[in-house]
Scaffold this motif. Structure first.
Motif, PDB file in Angstrom:
ATOM      1  N   ALA A  45     -53.631  63.362  25.912  1.00  0.00           N
ATOM      2  CA  ALA A  45     -53.604  64.559  25.320  1.00  0.00           C
ATOM      3  C   ALA A  45     -53.600  64.551  23.538  1.00  0.00           C
ATOM      4  O   ALA A  45     -53.746  65.571  22.897  1.00  0.00           O
ATOM      5  N   ASP A  70     -49.897  61.854  30.216  1.00  0.00           N
ATOM      6  CA  ASP A  70     -48.954  62.262  28.945  1.00  0.00           C
ATOM      7  C   ASP A  70     -47.730  62.510  29.302  1.00  0.00           C
ATOM      8  O   ASP A  70     -47.452  62.481  30.524  1.00  0.00           O
ATOM      9  N   GLY A  83     -50.941  55.984  24.563  1.00  0.00           N
ATOM     10  CA  GLY A  83     -49.874  56.824  24.649  1.00  0.00           C
ATOM     11  C   GLY A  83     -48.860  56.120  23.653  1.00  0.00           C
ATOM     12  O   GLY A  83     -48.318  55.111  23.807  1.00  0.00           O
ATOM     13  N   GLY A  84     -48.067  56.854  22.869  1.00  0.00           N
ATOM     14  CA  GLY A  84     -47.037  56.550  21.859  1.00  0.00           C
ATOM     15  C   GLY A  84     -47.008  57.165  20.733  1.00  0.00           C
ATOM     16  O   GLY A  84     -47.705  58.474  20.802  1.00  0.00           O
ATOM     17  N   VAL A 118     -53.784  50.009  22.703  1.00  0.00           N
ATOM     18  CA  VAL A 118     -54.145  50.608  21.547  1.00  0.00           C
ATOM     19  C   VAL A 118     -52.921  50.791  20.531  1.00  0.00           C
ATOM     20  O   VAL A 118     -53.127  50.997  19.418  1.00  0.00           O
ATOM     21  N   ALA A 122     -49.709  47.280  18.173  1.00  0.00           N
ATOM     22  CA  ALA A 122     -50.798  47.128  19.506  1.00  0.00           C
ATOM     23  C   ALA A 122     -50.419  45.562  20.017  1.00  0.00           C
ATOM     24  O   ALA A 122     -50.259  45.200  21.239  1.00  0.00           O
TER      25      ALA A 122
END
Ligand SMILES: NC(=O)c1ccc[n+]([C@@H]2O[C@H](COP(=O)([O-])OP(=O)(O)OC[C@H]3O[C@@H](n4cnc5c(N)ncnc54)[C@H](O)[C@@H]3O)[C@@H](O)[C@H]2O)c1
Ligand SMILES: O=C(O)C[C@H](O)C(=O)O
Length: 332
Positions: A14, A43, A89-90, A130, A134
């Motif tokens: 998202a 997400d 995600g992060g 990503v 990373a």
């Protein structure tokens, strides 16, 4: 005969990279125009509604290659059966933050998602991290998913590689597709070393070394390197958001080349588990020049490393060793 669909997981789907990336995957940019895909999008609960909106748009786009969408906040459901996992995600870096600042927020995510991938992904799943930091997130994922072979875990430095190609093409006023074999060594951070010593340009008179054509070592050893190193920060300053379309495009390039192979005579940069090549300490996820075939990468061996480059390779390795220590301290 039509190919079986490949299941591709995008975590953080998202978010802004996710929003740029999922339509690329669904259009065949990542795996080819004849490869059907099933998208798995993960997400967190606060983003569930927005994730559902992305799913609605994917349906509305009527992508012929898209054979299904799983949109979920459940990490097990997201990871089940996936052949490729793109871990976006992060939390992104904001203006004024160094990548180290996002470390504590993000490494714990990679520790817990490692287990889910290990238990539920398809055998031989290829993983691309990503989210920043990373390289170190990928290392944590590798260490907490011991049954995933290390050759299947990588970090994205293709964006930096592409940035280096872009800078050379602008400087020489040549097509970016005519420039090849730049190298990003080390960390996806401001200590990375963009190296043009083996890079060439395809010219009407044959392949020529970038160094010869640019003919300005001061620029190549100075401004060129710092521009590529600082490009992420420059994008954040300009957009007030970190890079997204270029990051998504680079993630597609990374997976495409990994799965489908690099052209003969061309190498690309990937963050992979160091085996000690080029005297880089083993046990770090470090960006190397690689070639790929049959779904496997191989570090390009035997390239000459001058004294200037040696120092830069070592400096970014030192930063990665420090990040590794810091990551473990955040996890304990
Ligand atoms: N390696 C690279 O070249 C590169 C380039 C650009 C950005 N990045 C990094 O990629 C990451 C994502 O960037 P963005 O701009 O899309 O950020 P974003 O904030 O727009 O999106 C991140 C998404 O991740 C989600 N998320 C947070 N925790 C999660 C979890 N535990 N599981 C699943 N999803 C989770 C968030 O809800 C959000 O939707 C950042 O860490 C950024 O620094 C890396
Ligand atoms: O620099 C950042 O924090 C974002 C990303 O890693 C980038 O290189 O654009």
């Amino acid at each position: 005969m039509a190919k079986d669909p490949v299941r591709v997981l995008v975590t953080g789907a998202a978010g802004q990279i996710g929003y740029a990336l999922v339509p690329m995957i669904a259009r065949g940019v990542m795996l080819g125009p004849d490869q059907p895909v099933i998208l798995h999008m993960l997400d967190i609960p606060p983003a569930a509604e927005s994730l559902n909106g992305v799913k609605m748009e994917l349906v509305d786009a009527a992508f012929p290659l898209l054979k299904g969408v799983v949109a979920t906040t459940d990490v097990v459901e997201a990871c089940t059966g996936v052949n490729i996992a793109v871990m976006v995600g992060g939390f992104p870096r904001k203006e004024g933050m160094e990548r180290k600042d996002v470390m504590s927020k993000n490494v714990s995510i990679y520790k817990s998602q490692a287990s889910a991938l290990e238990k539920h992904a398809a055998a031989n799943c290829k993983v691309l991290v990503v989210a920043n930091p990373a390289n170190t997130n990928a290392l944590i994922l590798k260490e907490y998913a011991p049954s995933i072979p290390e050759k299947n875990i990588s970090a994205l430095t293709r964006l930096d590689h592409n940035r280096a190609l872009g800078q050379i093409s602008e400087r020489l006023n040549v097509q970016v597709s005519d420039v090849k074999n730049v190298i990003i060594w080390g960390n996806h951070s401001s200590t990375q070393y963009p190296d043009v010593n083996h890079a060439t340009v395809n010219t009407p008179a044959g392949e020529k070394p970038v160094r010869e054509l640019v003919s300005d070592d001061a620029w190549l050893n100075g401004e060129f390197i710092s521009t590529v190193q600082q490009r992420g920060a420059a994008i954040i300053k300009a957009r007030k958001l970190s890079s997204a379309l270029s990051a998504a495009s680079a993630a597609c390039d990374h997976i495409r080349d990994w799965v489908l192979g690099t052209p003969q005579g061309t190498f690309v940069s990937m963050g992979v588990y160091s085996d000690g090549s080029y005297n880089v300490p083993a046990g770090l996820i470090y960006s190397f020049p690689v070639t790929t075939s049959n779904g496997e990468w191989k570090i390009v061996q035997g390239l000459s490393i001058d004294e200037f480059s040696r120092k830069k390779l070592d400096l970014t390795a030192e930063e990665l060793s420090e990040e590794k220590t810091l990551a473990y301290s955040c996890l304990s």
